[in-house]
Design an enzyme around this catalytic site. Sequence first.
Site, PDB file in Angstrom:
ATOM      1  CG  HIS A  89     -39.903 -19.648 -34.924  1.00 54.12           C
ATOM      2  ND1 HIS A  89     -40.946 -19.392 -35.783  1.00 54.12           N
ATOM      3  CD2 HIS A  89     -40.466 -20.078 -33.775  1.00 54.12           C
ATOM      4  CE1 HIS A  89     -42.097 -19.643 -35.171  1.00 54.12           C
ATOM      5  NE2 HIS A  89     -41.838 -20.059 -33.947  1.00 54.12           N
ATOM      6  CB  CYS A 102     -43.637 -22.727 -35.169  1.00 49.74           C
ATOM      7  SG  CYS A 102     -44.285 -22.497 -33.513  1.00 49.74           S
ATOM      8  CD  GLU A 145     -39.471 -18.170 -38.785  1.00 54.59           C
ATOM      9  OE1 GLU A 145     -38.800 -19.224 -38.724  1.00 54.59           O
ATOM     10  OE2 GLU A 145     -40.414 -17.919 -37.996  1.00 54.59           O
TER      11      GLU A 145
END
Lengths: 995, 270
Positions: B231, B103, B233
């Site tokens: 994302h 990002c 994560e």
Amino acid sequence: MPHRIEIKLKSGYNDANGARTASEIQSYLGYRVDGVKVVDVYTIDAELDAQSLSSLAAELCDPVIQEWAVDSPMASEFDWLVEVAFRPGVTDNVGRTATESARMVLTDAFGKENAIYTSRQYLIKGELDRNSVEDIATGLLCNTLIQRHRIAFKDEFNWDGGMSVEVPKVTETATPEAKAISLEISDEELVQLSREMTLALSLEEMKVIQAYYRRDDVQALRNEKGLPKAPTDVEIEVFAQTWSEHCKHKIFSANIDYRDGENSEQISSLYKSYIQKTTKEVRTLLGDEDYCLSVFKDNAGVWKFTDDWNVVFKVETHNSPSALDPYGGALTGIVGVNRDPHGTGKGSSLFCNTNVFCLADPFYKGELPPRLLHPRRVMEGVREGVEHGGNKSGIPTVNGSLVFDERFLGKPLVFCGTGGIMPAEINGEPSHEKLAYPGDRVIMVGGRIGKDGIHGATFSSEELHEGSPATAVQIGDPITQKRMTDFLLRARDEGLMTCLTDNGAGGLSSSIGEMAEGPGGARIDLAHAPLKYQGLQPWEIFISEAQERMTAAVSPEKLDRFKFLAEEMGVEATDLGEYTAGPWLELFYDGQPVAVFDMDFLHNGLPKMNLNAIWEAPEDAPVTLPAREDLTDDLNAMLGRLDICSKEYWVRQYDHEVQGGSVVKPLCGAEHDGPSDAAVVRPILELMKGVAVSHGICPRYSDIDAYHMSACAVDEAMRNLVCVGANPDKVAALDNFCWCDPVKSSGTPDGEYKLAQLVRSAKALKDVCVAYRMPLVSGKDSMKNDYSIGDTKISIPPTLLVTAVGELDDVSLAVTMDAKKAGDLVYLVGDTFNDMGKSQYLDMIGVDGGCVPKLRNPENTIQTYRWLHRAIKGKLVASCHDLSDGGLAVAAAETAFSGNLGMRLDLRNVKGDVPRDEIALFSETPGRLLVTVAPSSKEAFEVVMGDVATCIGQINEETRLRITGLEGDTIIDSDISRLKGSWQKTLRFSEGPNE
Amino acid sequence: MSKARAIVLAGNGINCEKETAYACRLAGADDVDIVYLWDLAAGEASLDGYQLVCCPGGFLDGDDLGSARASAIRLRHTQINGQSLLEQFSTHAKQGGLVLGICNGFQLMIKLGLLPALDNQLGVPQATLTWNNSGRFEDRWVALKADPESPCIFTKGVEYMELPVRHGEGQIVAPEETMIQIRQRHQGPLMYIDPNTGAATEEYPLNPNGTRFGIAALTDTTGRLFGLMPHPEAFLHRTNHPRWTRETLPEEGAGLQIFTNAINYIKENM
């Protein structure tokens, strides 16, 4: 000579911001435009050569898609140009970052005295006249309170060769000095002084201060300390801040004579009797199970999450600033409340935000009273403020709601909440305790001080009036705060501070005032405080509410490391003085004394108010429901009502899963668009234990009885938590009262009734919280939510927001509200009564009267929740949804369409007192939930729930919601896609508010 | 097998360092250090000794000059021992190290010219990330597929993956010929797809920002530098998924594979 660098998109690339602005001009203001393009302008206040300017411009510009020009206009191909810039002194975050970047690029050539200011040009194509462009500028592009705008027609622009260079630099030349202000004046003059200085102090309070300065011991002290006989402006301002309604909660502390018919009751302090006492009683009931650690004494409440971790939570309001500048008001609301849990105990890291807004109808068509912004603008502004405040700070916005009522036109309510988490022990000491010691240095950390935010605390302690100060408005700066919180957590872990608190309302005066209570006093030199610009008076420095600042206590031997680390991490930390054993708080400016306070008098010298409250019980108003043609249409219309409809448009613009612990998101279901009842997050990724967050709010019920408004709000908050699987026996709650002025005066003739509403609300809060064993851990009140200009007075409906925070031992047992599988059985938990008063349904069909929804037996209700929790822990529940606004029919429709499944219900199985289909469908009796259960779990579920849960239907593949009425006929039959469409269209995403 | 060491950058607006570090640990990294950019800029820490550099999501410098631009200026102009921080990154890349930008970290990499680095031109901005066509920030889950012919080591073995996007400036924009080269050379290793057809899409909201060809990520020619807008994560456990209460999903979140691929590569090849 100042210069202008202008940057625009190269041709051939899509100007998304311009296109969004064009669509907003059309949908909000109704002007047809053929297109909008944007030019970014950097005004460089520095002597720079052409080479330096070019290299700076090249760095500020994106070489792939943008082009730049120095001192030569980029605007072309437009009919009208509007340039919007900040007024001098207003926070310009982009300008600040550009200034930092210029120092990186040009090093010493760009000195400390140099700065960059930003503005934006909107190039509008379209057939418009000047008045329309003015309307677009002031109605959408610019808030004239904090920004200024210039308009140019293309021919004027070409004639002038572009826009002239304007530097919005603050040029204040006043010499800082403390002025003595004599209080030896008449009563009328005292009142006038209070109003002119925005002190918001009553005559009685002014006279208490007057009497203090007449005391011999006070005069002897002043003489010894070198201060004039009369109080200085610093001293008067500090009294006003410390004694403001906002900081001192005078109404909640008052002696109240409460009368309800024949009965009368003396209440000394609502706060002590109903808030503090609630927690005390609950903690006694909890006994060894008590999880509260620090309640009502720090910036936020602290309780135990696990043996190793504590949770911290706080909810604040930011109503008054948001009325004047919704974006700045909400942005500072969220970054402001972030600092509360951050500065609680030894400091916590922040893991979630919440926000609840009470607004007027965004489609409002009436006349706007002076100084009020259109509700649509307020709505978009506060949304964007929280978006920037939350997203940029990296804190997920996990829970919230929008509540609509025409009276919120007078003042919107902006509730912002934040949760933090901290290790139970830090360097071997309990993390929730802190204390500054005599000899510790007083260190201000973070942003600089300006005139912004001056009189925020006193301004919010008054109604919005003609002279409400514009300086009370400010814009937050999330990146400065993020750097500061990163730094302070590192300093905390290195054990560099003894005490930490936030600079919120009242600025340094309240943070230093509070922290000095531990050691006993402090000596401060205000001339050391870092300023955004010169020319601030000592009193302004001390009370400014300029954002992004904390005050720390640092022992002298750790000061070097503290300052070194701050500087490395891009954070300003300034030594303002030292804490002392007291008993005085002494202020100096450049070594000269400007104020001395007796700490005891400052904090305890304010006499209690004596107020009367008279309750007038509402008369029974039986309601006759008219015969309705088509309840299917009624349900579709209900789903589109502002309070009920989808808020996906908002939710999507908030980052609700940063930090990686998201478990139950605000939107859930088959297509990720169903309305979750509460949020579940894992603040510690290594653990499967989660925190659940919800809220309850129902201001409409206050119009009948604020007691039941409160009781329903408390229940709604708890009920929402239970829906997602939180344990009802370990929930902490926060109370936020937002009231209209409840003090009787010529402007508020019905003050005694409004105060009685407040008393009843507080009583209900205590009754239900004690029954639910739910301690109150923190709270806030905001008491002057009125608008009064000319003949127009608008008072908000009395509102209590209850935020509930619970936990799940194992988040993989969490439940969402969407129907899961065809064949699952639908159960209604809790009985339904004829509680149609102030319901969404009666409001929609325009019928008055009816009984307010009542929580009839809280002890039974909490027992029901415990059983339901047992069923959820036993994995017996497929979905669970709360019944609130719109009752059973709305909850059933939401459950079905969120699961993309059909549902059949039979109202003949609904228990309670339901003489009519409409009552079964739309009554808002609290304590009820809609649960779906797999057929294989039927028996076990029924054993756990006993007779409080009744099977009323089944989930199917049909994709229709069909409801059989009390007479056995089909009264609702609608495709779920139509229901969902009705629910989604009111505030549809990406197009903004629609008609 | 070598020890896998990861550095996760933090500070100055980076927000996702904790979950990114957690992902590296779950993926089997032996050492994971969260290091503030400030410490890099002060010369108190460096990228030396780490095989994987993670630039997590956030709002560097508030994204005030456009996403990550101000921090790109900082990295280009901060000198440590005669070398700029950008050169420290380039050296790490040239010496075989891995860089992952998520990002805002991806925005930083693209603005520094670390991606797409067509023809190995490190440090020359060839593309950019700018505003979504909607002009708005959005948080929503998207469906993705990987380009099996991409050299990207982070997406090896990935077929289908759902992840959240949370950005306002996620549209990859470059001159038309650059976009075509990125596609032809398989340097756009992940694409937004319509989950019903499996085809890459430019349709909103399946493609949340409007990037051409549905491209959601970029890699360099070596496949060791990788930036993506979604994302990974944020999907390390099944309870992160928006439909986890209604579907049977593996305990481990699909996003973890991006990190395991990197750590496994380090252990096997470095």
